[in-house]
Design a protein around this motif. Structure first.
Motif, PDB file in Angstrom:
ATOM      1  N   ARG A  17      44.631  43.940  46.047  1.00  0.00           N
ATOM      2  CA  ARG A  17      43.898  44.050  47.323  1.00  0.00           C
ATOM      3  C   ARG A  17      44.830  43.871  48.516  1.00  0.00           C
ATOM      4  O   ARG A  17      44.721  44.599  49.513  1.00  0.00           O
ATOM      5  CB  ARG A  17      42.770  43.014  47.386  1.00  0.00           C
ATOM      6  N   VAL A  18      45.743  42.906  48.427  1.00  0.00           N
ATOM      7  CA  VAL A  18      46.649  42.664  49.555  1.00  0.00           C
ATOM      8  C   VAL A  18      47.670  43.793  49.675  1.00  0.00           C
ATOM      9  O   VAL A  18      48.025  44.203  50.787  1.00  0.00           O
ATOM     10  CB  VAL A  18      47.369  41.301  49.416  1.00  0.00           C
ATOM     11  N   LYS A  21      46.019  46.487  51.500  1.00  0.00           N
ATOM     12  CA  LYS A  21      45.978  46.215  52.940  1.00  0.00           C
ATOM     13  C   LYS A  21      47.315  46.557  53.583  1.00  0.00           C
ATOM     14  O   LYS A  21      47.366  47.144  54.675  1.00  0.00           O
ATOM     15  CB  LYS A  21      45.636  44.754  53.203  1.00  0.00           C
ATOM     16  N   ALA A 251      50.441  37.322  46.417  1.00  0.00           N
ATOM     17  CA  ALA A 251      49.323  37.771  47.256  1.00  0.00           C
ATOM     18  C   ALA A 251      49.239  36.957  48.543  1.00  0.00           C
ATOM     19  O   ALA A 251      49.105  37.520  49.634  1.00  0.00           O
ATOM     20  CB  ALA A 251      48.011  37.675  46.478  1.00  0.00           C
ATOM     21  N   VAL A 252      49.324  35.625  48.431  1.00  0.00           N
ATOM     22  CA  VAL A 252      49.208  34.807  49.646  1.00  0.00           C
ATOM     23  C   VAL A 252      50.452  34.939  50.514  1.00  0.00           C
ATOM     24  O   VAL A 252      50.364  34.887  51.746  1.00  0.00           O
ATOM     25  CB  VAL A 252      48.899  33.327  49.321  1.00  0.00           C
ATOM     26  N   ALA A 255      49.963  38.290  52.321  1.00  0.00           N
ATOM     27  CA  ALA A 255      48.868  38.166  53.295  1.00  0.00           C
ATOM     28  C   ALA A 255      49.300  37.372  54.516  1.00  0.00           C
ATOM     29  O   ALA A 255      48.980  37.731  55.661  1.00  0.00           O
ATOM     30  CB  ALA A 255      47.656  37.502  52.638  1.00  0.00           C
ATOM     31  N   ASP A 259      49.633  38.856  58.302  1.00  0.00           N
ATOM     32  CA  ASP A 259      48.893  38.218  59.377  1.00  0.00           C
ATOM     33  C   ASP A 259      49.810  37.957  60.566  1.00  0.00           C
ATOM     34  O   ASP A 259      49.420  38.162  61.720  1.00  0.00           O
ATOM     35  CB  ASP A 259      48.275  36.901  58.884  1.00  0.00           C
ATOM     36  N   THR A 311      41.932  35.687  51.081  1.00  0.00           N
ATOM     37  CA  THR A 311      42.843  36.482  50.250  1.00  0.00           C
ATOM     38  C   THR A 311      42.517  36.292  48.775  1.00  0.00           C
ATOM     39  O   THR A 311      42.468  37.259  48.000  1.00  0.00           O
ATOM     40  CB  THR A 311      44.306  36.083  50.517  1.00  0.00           C
TER      41      THR A 311
END
Length: 347
Positions: A17-18, A21, A251-252, A255, A259, A311
């Protein structure tokens, strides 16, 4: 799920998913190069792991001091047979501690490689009568095992972190990515450093970063910018350890960096001095904060970080926190050997 749709708790889907994005923002590739460290310990007559190494080697030492060298070489050959491109293989700082670095890959492939790597290391060590562990801090008083994570973003085949005209050869996007990591790293810590034991590595004095700062040359900083530029320009986050789930950790990280780019964040000034040598007053004056000091603190920070929670998604975040809270409660109520050694005679 039985109908073929992705399970809500699948960590691989969290990373996908990330990455999607990032693609929507125009970044076609997120490359990751991990540097995973591990210990090789002897086993006892029952095949259970000990903390004995039969190894007196130090950083980059070779045989005959390094008795794990033959096992490490065998691991490298097995990984190469599985099409890993091994870039470095060497003894680390502590006795029995090793590092094998393989070439960066696109993030999802890199996370898959980390999982395969850990399984290969453990399997081949066991075959040679050794026990391999990715536990962050298995022995008191020596260096722990980290997994420095090198990251770069690409758009149309171009590394967007590189700007030949930028300060230190870094682009505005690179600085914003750094700022995003620093802004969210406390909330990410329970993911990048997931064990009670993780926070016994993140202490001053053992090359493990515990202070929120960045630098192009300072290894006491949480984020380091390696010297290579051009296509190889990258940001190195030094706090993750190899016990983390690589899909959730990457992922984090991505993200948080995205950001920073979306919001045009600016990082604080570079810290070039040895942060470990600073007094608490100096660190406070320079605005240098610290990572969470325990898994409990990290979980508190994670709950407060809306980006990290979003996330991971509701299913993963709730299940993850519940599991880690149970782990913390068990740790707090367990009587340790340190307590017995310290108190049983005196009291």
């Amino acid at each position: 799920n039985p109908d073929g749709t992705p399970f809500a708790g699948d960590p691989r889907q969290v990373l996908k998913r990330v990455i999607q994005k990032a693609g929507d923002m125009g970044y076609g590739t997120f490359n990751v190069g991990p540097e995973a460290e591990f210990f090789l310990f002897q086993t006892d007559e029952e095949g259970k792991p000990t903390t004995k190494t039969n190894d007196e080697a130090g950083y980059f030492d070779l045989g005959p001091l390094d008795h794990g060298e033959s096992t490490r070489r065998e691991i490298c050959m097995a990984l190469e047979a599985m099409h890993f491109e091994i870039e470095a293989s060497h003894h680390e700082v502590a006795a029995g501690q090793h590092e094998i670095d393989f070439k960066y890959e696109e993030a999802l492939h890199a996370a898959d490689n980390i999982m395969t790597f850990k399984l290969a290391v453990k399997t081949l060590a066991q075959r040679n009568g050794l026990h391999a562990t990715f536990m962050p801090k298995p022995i008191f008083g020596v260096a722990g095992s980290g997994m420095h994570t090198n990251m770069s973003l690409f758009r149309d085949g171009r590394n967007v972190f590189y700007d030949p005209d930028g300060e230190k050869g870094l682009s505005k996007e690179a600085y914003s990515f750094i700022a995003g990591l620093l802004h969210h790293v406390k909330g990410m810590a329970a993911v990048t450093n997931p064990l009670v034991n993780s926070y016994k590595r993140l202490v001053p004095g053992y090359e493990a970063p515990c202070y929120l700062a960045w630098s192009a040359s300072n290894r006491s900083a949480l984020i380091r910018i390696p010297a290579a530029r051009g296509h190889a320009t990258r940001v190195e986050l030094r706090c993750p350890d190899p016990a983390c789930n690589p899909y959730l950790s990457l992922a984090v990280c991505l993200a948080a960096g995205l950001d920073g780019i979306e919001k045009g964040m600016t990082p604080p000034a570079e810290i070039t001095e040895n942060i470990f040598a600073m007094t608490p007053a100096t660190r406070k004056r320079r605005g240098v904060e610290a990572l969470p000091g325990s898994l409990e603190e990290a979980l508190t920070a994670m709950r407060k970080d809306k980006l990290v929670m979003a996330t991971l998604g509701q299913h993963v975040s709730s299940q993850y926190i519940a599991g880690k809270e149970a782990e913390w409660r068990e740790y707090c109520t367990r009587v340790s050997s340190w307590e017995r050694d310290k108190y049983i005679i005196n009291y």
